[in-house]
Design a protein around this motif. Structure first.
Motif, short mmCIF file in Angstrom:
data_model
loop_
_atom_site.label_atom_id
_atom_site.label_comp_id
_atom_site.label_asym_id
_atom_site.label_seq_id
_atom_site.Cartn_x
_atom_site.Cartn_y
_atom_site.Cartn_z
N ALA A 198 0.73 -1.23 0.02
CA ALA A 198 0.10 -0.10 0.08
C ALA A 198 0.92 1.15 -0.04
O ALA A 198 2.02 1.10 0.32
CB ALA A 198 -0.88 0.06 1.26
N ARG A 199 0.31 2.29 -0.41
CA ARG A 199 1.02 3.71 -0.43
C ARG A 199 0.17 4.57 0.49
O ARG A 199 -1.22 4.61 0.43
CB ARG A 199 1.11 4.17 -1.90
N VAL A 200 0.94 5.20 1.33
CA VAL A 200 0.21 6.02 2.45
C VAL A 200 0.80 7.48 2.48
O VAL A 200 2.05 7.64 2.40
CB VAL A 200 0.05 5.36 3.78
N ASP A 201 0.22 8.52 2.85
CA ASP A 201 0.98 9.53 3.54
C ASP A 201 0.92 9.57 5.01
O ASP A 201 0.12 9.36 5.56
CB ASP A 201 0.07 10.93 3.15
N VAL A 202 1.99 10.04 5.49
CA VAL A 202 2.13 9.91 7.11
C VAL A 202 2.64 11.30 7.53
O VAL A 202 3.48 11.85 7.04
CB VAL A 202 3.45 8.69 7.29
N GLU A 203 1.98 11.78 8.67
CA GLU A 203 2.32 12.74 9.39
C GLU A 203 2.48 12.69 10.69
O GLU A 203 1.91 11.61 11.22
CB GLU A 203 1.27 13.87 9.07
N MET A 204 3.34 13.28 11.14
CA MET A 204 3.65 13.20 12.76
C MET A 204 4.06 14.58 13.30
O MET A 204 4.86 15.31 12.60
CB MET A 204 4.51 12.13 12.92
N ASP A 205 3.59 14.72 14.50
CA ASP A 205 4.25 15.88 15.38
C ASP A 205 5.38 15.24 16.24
O ASP A 205 5.25 14.53 16.73
CB ASP A 205 3.18 16.65 16.09
N ALA A 206 6.33 16.09 16.54
CA ALA A 206 7.36 15.98 17.32
C ALA A 206 7.65 17.05 18.13
O ALA A 206 7.43 18.30 17.84
CB ALA A 206 8.59 15.37 16.60
N ALA A 207 8.33 16.90 19.39
CA ALA A 207 8.93 18.01 19.99
C ALA A 207 10.51 17.75 20.54
O ALA A 207 10.66 16.58 20.87
CB ALA A 207 8.16 18.24 21.47
N ILE A 208 11.19 18.72 20.23
CA ILE A 208 12.73 18.56 20.80
C ILE A 208 12.66 19.49 22.13
O ILE A 208 12.41 20.68 22.19
CB ILE A 208 13.33 19.47 20.00
N VAL A 209 12.90 18.68 23.34
CA VAL A 209 12.63 19.25 24.64
C VAL A 209 14.22 19.32 25.11
O VAL A 209 15.03 18.16 25.16
CB VAL A 209 11.99 18.34 25.37
N ALA A 210 14.26 20.46 26.06
CA ALA A 210 15.76 20.29 26.77
C ALA A 210 15.43 19.62 27.96
O ALA A 210 14.47 20.03 28.99
CB ALA A 210 16.03 21.91 27.17
N ASN A 211 16.18 18.59 28.30
CA ASN A 211 16.12 17.77 29.52
C ASN A 211 16.88 18.57 30.60
O ASN A 211 17.94 19.41 30.28
CB ASN A 211 16.52 16.54 29.22
N PRO A 212 16.36 18.19 31.88
CA PRO A 212 17.22 18.76 33.09
C PRO A 212 18.72 18.43 32.89
O PRO A 212 19.43 19.25 33.64
CB PRO A 212 16.52 18.00 34.37
N ASP A 213 19.30 17.37 32.37
CA ASP A 213 20.71 17.11 32.19
C ASP A 213 21.47 17.88 31.06
O ASP A 213 22.42 17.24 30.81
CB ASP A 213 20.96 15.52 32.44
N ASN A 214 20.76 18.77 30.55
CA ASN A 214 21.36 19.58 29.29
C ASN A 214 21.34 18.47 28.34
O ASN A 214 22.54 18.85 27.42
CB ASN A 214 22.80 20.15 29.93
N THR A 215 20.53 17.80 27.88
CA THR A 215 20.48 17.07 26.76
C THR A 215 19.18 17.52 25.83
O THR A 215 18.51 18.20 26.44
CB THR A 215 20.37 15.53 26.91
N LEU A 216 19.15 17.24 24.68
CA LEU A 216 17.89 17.48 23.96
C LEU A 216 17.30 16.14 23.48
O LEU A 216 17.91 15.28 22.97
CB LEU A 216 18.30 18.13 22.53
N GLY A 217 15.86 15.91 24.03
CA GLY A 217 15.33 14.82 23.90
C GLY A 217 14.25 14.83 22.62
O GLY A 217 13.69 16.26 22.53
N LEU A 218 14.01 14.10 22.03
CA LEU A 218 13.05 13.97 20.74
C LEU A 218 11.90 13.13 21.13
O LEU A 218 11.87 11.85 21.36
CB LEU A 218 13.67 13.60 19.46
N SER A 219 10.66 13.86 21.19
CA SER A 219 9.51 12.95 21.43
C SER A 219 8.52 12.92 20.42
O SER A 219 8.48 14.23 19.71
CB SER A 219 8.97 13.29 22.89
#
Length: 280
Positions: A186-207
């Motif tokens: 099958a062929r599909v169109d995919v969309e998604m939302d993400a957030a780049i978040v500053a963690n308390p330990d000064n890393t960047l997390g992607l959710s």
């Protein structure tokens, strides 16, 4: 391939006579890749024109002075996605054993048979599955990613990212008569939302939020008409996303060691804020 170097603007010096004084450097970043066999032939490349960059004044949007600031253009993110796509990083093949190793859950025909009873008519007992992700879109689909502001951030520095991937081909295989056989495409169109978040330990997390599937088009189907194909597509996309990202991606900033080595001082940086600025 990845290259970075000072741009024509090079180094700048801010001397306004306040806490925001400092030095800046502007970098040109280049990324390219050799086309992978799984990627359709391209006819030129998209327009990755960079808009006007925000001015780093030494003060954040709440008026607080900071010691270091950085900005990255949305066009640079999409240039990276362009290079990754051409290099074949969007192409993915996973079987039941690999899925079990990556996400800790075995998915085979007996698992899918809970809502795809048509599989029972094709296989002799439980059989492993294999699915392949084939990105069939073209250069016209870019930009794939758009930065966005998260209004309710709960006081946590973060920015949003919306990703749209059109014309994604998904193939499902299983063992039929002792050999791998494709049973669905099958062929599909995919969309998604993400957030780049500053963690308390000064890393960047992607959710990531759950992917959204639209414009489902079946191009090959050996399953029964009564089977719930949209649910199958949702499962495959979720498995692919989980396999690629696991429990999330964290980017180590590494400023602690760099700043201490450069200055000889025990500096411990803290991420104060993240926001969208400048022009596309």
């Amino acid at each position: 391939q990845f290259k970075a170097g000072p741009s024509a603007e090079g180094f700048t010096l801010r001397t306004a006579g306040n806490q925001g004084d400092g030095m800046g450097i502007t970098l040109d970043v280049g990324m390219d890749a050799i086309d992978h066999p799984c990627v359709p032939a391209v006819n030129g490349e998209p327009d990755f024109t960079v808009g006007e960059a925000p001015i780093l004044t030494g003060f954040d949007h709440e008026g607080r002075p900071y010691q270091m600031g950085a900005s990255i253009a949305e066009a640079t993110l999409n240039r990276g996605l362009w290079a990754a796509w051409r290099a074949g990083l969007f192409c993915l093949t996973l079987d039941s054993h690999q899925i079990d190793e990556l996400v800790g859950q075995r998915i085979d025909t007996s698992t899918l048979g809970l809502f795809l009873p048509g599989l029972e008519a094709l296989t002799d007992g439980p059989q492993p599955i294999m699915f392949a992700v084939d990105p069939r879109f073209s250069e016209a689909a870019f930009p794939l990613a758009r930065l966005r502001t998260i209004e309710d951030d709960g006081g946590v520095p973060q920015v949003g990212l919306s990703v749209a991937i059109p014309t994604l081909s998904l193939d499902l295989y299983t063992i039929v008569q002792a050999r791998w056989t494709r049973i669905f495409r099958a062929r599909v169109d995919v969309e998604m939302d993400a957030a780049i978040v500053a963690n308390p330990d000064n890393t960047l997390g992607l959710s990531l939020d759950a992917p959204r599937i639209d414009n489902l088009e079946q191009t090959y189907n050996e399953l029964l008409d009564s089977d719930n194909v949209p649910e199958l597509m949702t499962l495959l996309v979720n498995v692919a996303t989980s396999s690629l990202l696991g429990d999330g991606i964290e980017f180590e900033l590494g400023f602690e060691g760099i700043l201490s080595e450069l200055t000889g001082l025990p500096l411990e940086p803290e991420i104060l804020g993240m926001r969208i600025d400048g022009t596309r």
